[in-house]
Design a protein around this motif. Sequence first.
Motif, PDB file in Angstrom:
ATOM      1  N   CYS A  40      59.893  53.711  28.520  1.00  0.00           N
ATOM      2  CA  CYS A  40      60.475  53.686  27.179  1.00  0.00           C
ATOM      3  C   CYS A  40      59.965  52.487  26.394  1.00  0.00           C
ATOM      4  CB  CYS A  40      62.002  53.680  27.270  1.00  0.00           C
ATOM      5  SG  CYS A  40      62.848  53.501  25.672  1.00  0.00           S
ATOM      6  N   ALA A  41      59.909  51.351  27.043  1.00  0.00           N
ATOM      7  CA  ALA A  41      59.435  50.149  26.377  1.00  0.00           C
ATOM      8  C   ALA A  41      57.963  50.254  26.011  1.00  0.00           C
ATOM      9  CB  ALA A  41      59.667  48.932  27.269  1.00  0.00           C
ATOM     10  N   ASP A  42      57.209  51.021  26.795  1.00  0.00           N
ATOM     11  CA  ASP A  42      55.775  51.190  26.521  1.00  0.00           C
ATOM     12  C   ASP A  42      55.492  52.234  25.449  1.00  0.00           C
ATOM     13  OD1 ASP A  42      55.196  49.265  28.355  1.00  0.00           O
ATOM     14  OD2 ASP A  42      54.854  50.676  30.012  1.00  0.00           O
ATOM     15  N   GLY A  43      56.520  52.905  24.898  1.00  0.00           N
ATOM     16  CA  GLY A  43      56.325  53.866  23.825  1.00  0.00           C
ATOM     17  C   GLY A  43      56.518  55.314  24.206  1.00  0.00           C
ATOM     18  N   ASP A  44      56.894  55.601  25.473  1.00  0.00           N
ATOM     19  CA  ASP A  44      57.192  56.978  25.875  1.00  0.00           C
ATOM     20  C   ASP A  44      58.632  57.281  25.472  1.00  0.00           C
ATOM     21  OD1 ASP A  44      57.362  59.460  26.932  1.00  0.00           O
ATOM     22  OD2 ASP A  44      56.797  58.911  28.985  1.00  0.00           O
TER      23      ASP A  44
END
Length: 309
Positions: A40-44
Amino acid sequence: RERDWSECDRNSAPIMRMPPVLFAWALATLLSARLACAACADGDCSMCEAPEDCASAAGCADRSPGDYDAARCEPCSSDCSDGDDALMSDLDLGSCGESMAIGAGTGLFGCILPLVLSCCWRRRRQAKWMLSASASEVQRATAAVKKSWVDAGTDADGAGAPTYHLQIEFLAKHSDGSAYAVAGETSVLAETYKKADELKQLEVLYPMNHERDFRAIGDLEKEASRLSIGENTQICFFMCCCGMALVICIVAVSGTGCYLGFGPFVLMLLVGALVGYFVVYPCARRTKRATAPISVTPCAAPLAVKVGS
Protein backbone atom coordinates in the motif's frame (compact mmCIF):
# COMPACT_ATOMS: atom_id res chain seq x y z
CA ARG A 1 28.33 -17.57 34.04
CA GLU A 2 24.82 -18.89 33.58
CA ARG A 3 22.10 -16.50 32.34
CA ASP A 4 18.77 -16.26 34.12
CA TRP A 5 16.09 -17.21 31.51
CA SER A 6 13.19 -17.20 33.93
CA GLU A 7 11.93 -13.71 32.89
CA CYS A 8 12.13 -14.55 29.15
CA ASP A 9 10.40 -17.87 29.67
CA ARG A 10 7.63 -16.19 31.60
CA ASN A 11 6.97 -13.60 28.81
CA SER A 12 7.05 -16.11 25.99
CA ALA A 13 5.08 -18.78 27.79
CA PRO A 14 1.64 -17.79 26.28
CA ILE A 15 3.01 -17.94 22.73
CA MET A 16 4.90 -21.14 23.24
CA ARG A 17 1.82 -22.78 24.72
CA MET A 18 -0.29 -21.96 21.54
CA PRO A 19 -1.15 -24.90 19.26
CA PRO A 20 1.21 -25.09 16.26
CA VAL A 21 -1.61 -24.58 13.71
CA LEU A 22 -2.92 -21.48 15.47
CA PHE A 23 0.61 -20.18 15.84
CA ALA A 24 1.23 -20.61 12.11
CA TRP A 25 -2.03 -18.85 11.28
CA ALA A 26 -1.19 -15.90 13.52
CA LEU A 27 2.26 -15.65 11.99
CA ALA A 28 0.86 -15.77 8.43
CA THR A 29 -1.75 -13.13 9.26
CA LEU A 30 0.87 -10.83 10.72
CA LEU A 31 3.17 -11.35 7.76
CA SER A 32 0.31 -10.77 5.28
CA ALA A 33 -0.66 -7.54 7.01
CA ARG A 34 2.94 -6.39 6.91
CA LEU A 35 3.25 -7.17 3.22
CA ALA A 36 -0.10 -5.47 2.45
CA CYS A 37 0.94 -2.38 4.36
CA ALA A 38 4.24 -2.25 2.49
CA ALA A 39 2.50 -2.71 -0.87
CA CYS A 40 0.00 0.00 0.00
CA ALA A 41 2.79 2.39 0.87
CA ASP A 42 4.49 1.62 -2.44
CA GLY A 43 1.37 2.68 -4.41
CA ASP A 44 -0.57 -0.60 -4.76
CA CYS A 45 -3.90 0.98 -3.79
CA SER A 46 -5.86 -2.28 -3.76
CA MET A 47 -3.74 -3.51 -0.82
CA CYS A 48 -4.76 -0.67 1.50
CA GLU A 49 -7.00 -2.28 4.11
CA ALA A 50 -7.81 0.81 6.15
CA PRO A 51 -9.06 4.24 5.05
CA GLU A 52 -6.15 5.98 6.73
CA ASP A 53 -3.72 3.75 4.82
CA CYS A 54 -5.43 4.63 1.54
CA ALA A 55 -5.36 8.34 2.38
CA SER A 56 -1.67 8.30 3.33
CA ALA A 57 -0.52 6.17 0.38
CA ALA A 58 1.04 8.07 -2.52
CA GLY A 59 -1.16 8.22 -5.61
CA CYS A 60 -4.23 6.65 -3.97
CA ALA A 61 -7.67 8.07 -3.21
CA ASP A 62 -10.67 6.58 -1.35
CA ARG A 63 -13.64 6.49 -3.76
CA SER A 64 -15.92 4.39 -1.53
CA PRO A 65 -19.53 5.71 -1.70
CA GLY A 66 -20.20 4.72 1.92
CA ASP A 67 -18.16 2.60 4.30
CA TYR A 68 -14.59 2.02 3.30
CA ASP A 69 -14.09 -0.60 0.60
CA ALA A 70 -10.54 -1.63 -0.22
CA ALA A 71 -11.59 -2.32 -3.81
CA ARG A 72 -12.55 1.36 -4.17
CA CYS A 73 -9.13 2.61 -3.12
CA GLU A 74 -8.10 3.61 -6.62
CA PRO A 75 -5.09 5.28 -8.24
CA CYS A 76 -5.46 8.96 -9.01
CA SER A 77 -3.35 11.77 -10.44
CA SER A 78 -0.27 13.12 -8.73
CA ASP A 79 -2.42 15.49 -6.67
CA CYS A 80 -5.18 13.57 -4.91
CA SER A 81 -5.96 16.09 -2.23
CA ASP A 82 -8.71 17.88 -4.20
CA GLY A 83 -10.83 14.73 -4.58
CA ASP A 84 -11.35 15.04 -8.33
CA ASP A 85 -13.67 12.61 -10.00
CA ALA A 86 -11.94 9.43 -11.16
CA LEU A 87 -12.95 9.91 -14.76
CA MET A 88 -11.61 13.45 -14.98
CA SER A 89 -8.49 12.88 -12.88
CA ASP A 90 -7.49 9.85 -14.90
CA LEU A 91 -8.38 11.40 -18.25
CA ASP A 92 -5.88 10.43 -20.92
CA LEU A 93 -5.85 13.15 -23.54
CA GLY A 94 -4.01 10.91 -25.98
CA SER A 95 -6.67 8.20 -25.78
CA CYS A 96 -9.47 10.75 -26.13
CA GLY A 97 -7.81 12.25 -29.19
CA GLU A 98 -7.56 8.82 -30.75
CA SER A 99 -11.17 8.08 -29.80
CA MET A 100 -12.45 11.29 -31.41
CA ALA A 101 -10.41 10.63 -34.57
CA ILE A 102 -11.96 7.15 -34.82
CA GLY A 103 -15.45 8.59 -34.33
CA ALA A 104 -14.90 11.21 -37.03
CA GLY A 105 -13.48 8.66 -39.49
CA THR A 106 -16.26 6.12 -39.06
CA GLY A 107 -18.85 8.91 -39.09
CA LEU A 108 -17.48 10.13 -42.42
CA PHE A 109 -18.07 6.64 -43.81
CA GLY A 110 -21.52 6.29 -42.25
CA CYS A 111 -22.85 9.76 -43.12
CA ILE A 112 -23.62 8.63 -46.69
CA LEU A 113 -26.87 7.04 -45.46
CA PRO A 114 -28.42 10.20 -43.97
CA LEU A 115 -27.18 12.13 -47.02
CA VAL A 116 -29.08 9.81 -49.39
CA LEU A 117 -32.15 9.72 -47.14
CA SER A 118 -32.32 13.53 -46.94
CA CYS A 119 -32.06 13.81 -50.75
CA CYS A 120 -34.88 11.29 -51.21
CA TRP A 121 -37.00 13.05 -48.60
CA ARG A 122 -36.55 16.46 -50.21
CA ARG A 123 -37.31 15.05 -53.66
CA ARG A 124 -40.52 13.51 -52.34
CA ARG A 125 -41.42 16.73 -50.56
CA GLN A 126 -40.84 18.69 -53.79
CA ALA A 127 -43.16 16.34 -55.68
CA LYS A 128 -45.92 16.76 -53.09
CA TRP A 129 -45.54 20.53 -53.19
CA MET A 130 -45.83 20.70 -57.00
CA LEU A 131 -48.98 18.56 -56.94
CA SER A 132 -50.69 20.59 -54.22
CA ALA A 133 -49.45 24.16 -54.90
CA SER A 134 -51.76 26.90 -56.13
CA ALA A 135 -51.88 28.22 -59.69
CA SER A 136 -49.87 31.28 -58.72
CA GLU A 137 -46.96 29.03 -57.71
CA VAL A 138 -47.15 26.07 -60.13
CA GLN A 139 -48.56 26.06 -63.66
CA ARG A 140 -50.04 23.13 -65.57
CA ALA A 141 -49.64 22.57 -69.31
CA THR A 142 -50.42 19.96 -71.94
CA ALA A 143 -47.34 19.09 -73.97
CA ALA A 144 -47.39 17.56 -77.44
CA VAL A 145 -45.24 14.45 -77.82
CA LYS A 146 -43.13 14.78 -80.98
CA LYS A 147 -40.94 11.71 -80.54
CA SER A 148 -40.58 8.77 -78.15
CA TRP A 149 -37.88 6.13 -77.77
CA VAL A 150 -36.47 3.62 -75.28
CA ASP A 151 -32.82 3.02 -74.38
CA ALA A 152 -32.42 -0.72 -73.80
CA GLY A 153 -29.56 -0.42 -71.30
CA THR A 154 -26.85 1.72 -69.82
CA ASP A 155 -23.75 -0.01 -71.26
CA ALA A 156 -22.48 -1.22 -74.62
CA ASP A 157 -24.02 -4.69 -74.17
CA GLY A 158 -27.45 -3.30 -73.36
CA ALA A 159 -27.31 -4.51 -69.76
CA GLY A 160 -29.23 -2.60 -67.13
CA ALA A 161 -32.69 -1.10 -66.72
CA PRO A 162 -34.23 0.60 -69.79
CA THR A 163 -34.85 4.34 -69.79
CA TYR A 164 -37.84 5.98 -71.49
CA HIS A 165 -37.48 9.29 -73.34
CA LEU A 166 -39.95 11.78 -74.79
CA GLN A 167 -39.43 14.81 -76.97
CA ILE A 168 -42.15 17.33 -76.17
CA GLU A 169 -43.29 20.90 -76.85
CA PHE A 170 -45.60 23.11 -74.79
CA LEU A 171 -46.44 26.74 -74.09
CA ALA A 172 -45.35 28.15 -70.72
CA LYS A 173 -46.88 31.22 -69.10
CA HIS A 174 -45.14 33.69 -66.79
CA SER A 175 -46.65 35.76 -64.02
CA ASP A 176 -46.30 38.97 -66.05
CA GLY A 177 -48.44 37.56 -68.87
CA SER A 178 -45.60 36.68 -71.26
CA ALA A 179 -45.52 33.31 -73.01
CA TYR A 180 -42.62 31.04 -73.92
CA ALA A 181 -42.43 28.07 -76.26
CA VAL A 182 -40.63 25.19 -74.55
CA ALA A 183 -39.17 22.27 -76.51
CA GLY A 184 -36.90 19.56 -75.20
CA GLU A 185 -36.28 16.00 -74.15
CA THR A 186 -37.18 14.39 -70.83
CA SER A 187 -36.97 10.93 -69.29
CA VAL A 188 -40.07 9.49 -67.62
CA LEU A 189 -41.25 6.34 -65.86
CA ALA A 190 -42.51 3.35 -67.81
CA GLU A 191 -46.18 3.93 -66.92
CA THR A 192 -46.00 7.60 -67.92
CA TYR A 193 -44.22 6.70 -71.16
CA LYS A 194 -46.86 4.18 -72.25
CA LYS A 195 -49.71 6.59 -71.64
CA ALA A 196 -47.98 9.51 -73.35
CA ASP A 197 -46.95 7.38 -76.33
CA GLU A 198 -50.57 6.32 -76.88
CA LEU A 199 -52.16 9.75 -76.46
CA LYS A 200 -49.28 11.69 -78.05
CA GLN A 201 -49.53 14.23 -75.27
CA LEU A 202 -48.14 14.64 -71.76
CA GLU A 203 -49.49 16.57 -68.78
CA VAL A 204 -46.69 18.55 -67.11
CA LEU A 205 -46.26 20.88 -64.15
CA TYR A 206 -43.63 23.60 -63.77
CA PRO A 207 -42.94 26.25 -61.11
CA MET A 208 -44.02 29.73 -62.05
CA ASN A 209 -41.36 31.47 -64.20
CA HIS A 210 -39.17 28.31 -64.13
CA GLU A 211 -40.41 26.29 -67.08
CA ARG A 212 -37.10 24.43 -67.39
CA ASP A 213 -38.01 22.58 -64.17
CA PHE A 214 -41.10 20.97 -65.71
CA ARG A 215 -42.04 17.46 -64.57
CA ALA A 216 -44.55 14.91 -65.83
CA ILE A 217 -47.57 14.69 -63.52
CA GLY A 218 -47.53 10.89 -63.63
CA ASP A 219 -43.93 10.82 -62.40
CA LEU A 220 -44.70 13.30 -59.61
CA GLU A 221 -47.59 11.17 -58.37
CA LYS A 222 -45.33 8.11 -58.17
CA GLU A 223 -42.56 10.02 -56.39
CA ALA A 224 -44.98 11.49 -53.86
CA SER A 225 -46.42 8.09 -52.93
CA ARG A 226 -43.39 5.78 -52.83
CA LEU A 227 -39.66 5.42 -53.42
CA SER A 228 -38.36 4.00 -56.67
CA ILE A 229 -36.63 0.61 -56.90
CA GLY A 230 -33.28 2.32 -57.45
CA GLU A 231 -33.72 4.50 -54.37
CA ASN A 232 -34.68 1.50 -52.22
CA THR A 233 -31.60 -0.38 -53.44
CA GLN A 234 -29.33 2.55 -52.63
CA ILE A 235 -30.85 2.96 -49.16
CA CYS A 236 -30.40 -0.75 -48.36
CA PHE A 237 -26.77 -0.67 -49.49
CA PHE A 238 -25.90 2.44 -47.52
CA MET A 239 -27.75 1.09 -44.46
CA CYS A 240 -25.31 -1.83 -44.48
CA CYS A 241 -22.38 0.59 -44.79
CA CYS A 242 -23.64 2.75 -41.94
CA GLY A 243 -24.22 -0.33 -39.76
CA MET A 244 -20.66 -1.50 -40.34
CA ALA A 245 -19.34 1.97 -39.51
CA LEU A 246 -21.37 1.98 -36.27
CA VAL A 247 -20.03 -1.42 -35.19
CA ILE A 248 -16.45 -0.39 -35.94
CA CYS A 249 -16.96 2.85 -34.02
CA ILE A 250 -18.35 1.08 -30.94
CA VAL A 251 -15.56 -1.51 -30.82
CA ALA A 252 -12.72 0.92 -31.54
CA VAL A 253 -13.91 3.72 -29.26
CA SER A 254 -14.59 1.30 -26.40
CA GLY A 255 -11.05 -0.03 -26.80
CA THR A 256 -9.55 3.40 -26.15
CA GLY A 257 -11.38 3.77 -22.83
CA CYS A 258 -12.60 7.26 -23.77
CA TYR A 259 -16.17 7.50 -25.04
CA LEU A 260 -15.95 11.04 -26.40
CA GLY A 261 -15.50 9.53 -29.86
CA PHE A 262 -19.24 8.91 -30.16
CA GLY A 263 -19.76 12.68 -30.33
CA PRO A 264 -17.97 13.19 -33.70
CA PHE A 265 -19.72 10.09 -35.08
CA VAL A 266 -23.19 11.48 -34.36
CA LEU A 267 -22.10 14.92 -35.55
CA MET A 268 -20.94 13.53 -38.90
CA LEU A 269 -24.32 11.81 -39.39
CA LEU A 270 -26.10 15.10 -38.74
CA VAL A 271 -23.79 16.98 -41.11
CA GLY A 272 -24.44 14.37 -43.81
CA ALA A 273 -28.20 14.86 -43.53
CA LEU A 274 -27.90 18.67 -43.71
CA VAL A 275 -25.50 18.57 -46.65
CA GLY A 276 -27.79 16.23 -48.56
CA TYR A 277 -30.87 18.38 -47.98
CA PHE A 278 -29.42 21.87 -48.48
CA VAL A 279 -26.45 21.27 -50.82
CA VAL A 280 -26.48 18.00 -52.80
CA TYR A 281 -30.11 17.97 -53.94
CA PRO A 282 -30.25 21.67 -55.02
CA CYS A 283 -26.90 21.34 -56.83
CA ALA A 284 -28.08 18.20 -58.63
CA ARG A 285 -31.23 19.98 -59.80
CA ARG A 286 -29.27 23.00 -61.05
CA THR A 287 -26.83 20.75 -62.91
CA LYS A 288 -29.65 18.81 -64.55
CA ARG A 289 -31.39 22.05 -65.52
CA ALA A 290 -28.21 23.49 -67.05
CA THR A 291 -27.32 20.37 -69.04
CA ALA A 292 -30.83 19.35 -70.14
CA PRO A 293 -31.49 19.62 -73.92
CA ILE A 294 -34.31 22.15 -73.47
CA SER A 295 -34.89 25.31 -75.47
CA VAL A 296 -37.07 28.20 -74.30
CA THR A 297 -38.16 30.75 -76.92
CA PRO A 298 -40.25 33.88 -76.16
CA CYS A 299 -43.50 34.10 -78.07
CA ALA A 300 -44.11 37.18 -80.26
CA ALA A 301 -47.45 38.16 -78.71
CA PRO A 302 -47.83 38.25 -74.90
CA LEU A 303 -50.98 36.96 -73.20
CA ALA A 304 -53.78 39.43 -72.63
CA VAL A 305 -54.32 38.48 -68.96
CA LYS A 306 -51.56 38.09 -66.37
CA VAL A 307 -51.35 34.72 -64.66
CA GLY A 308 -52.66 34.77 -61.11
CA SER A 309 -54.57 38.04 -61.50
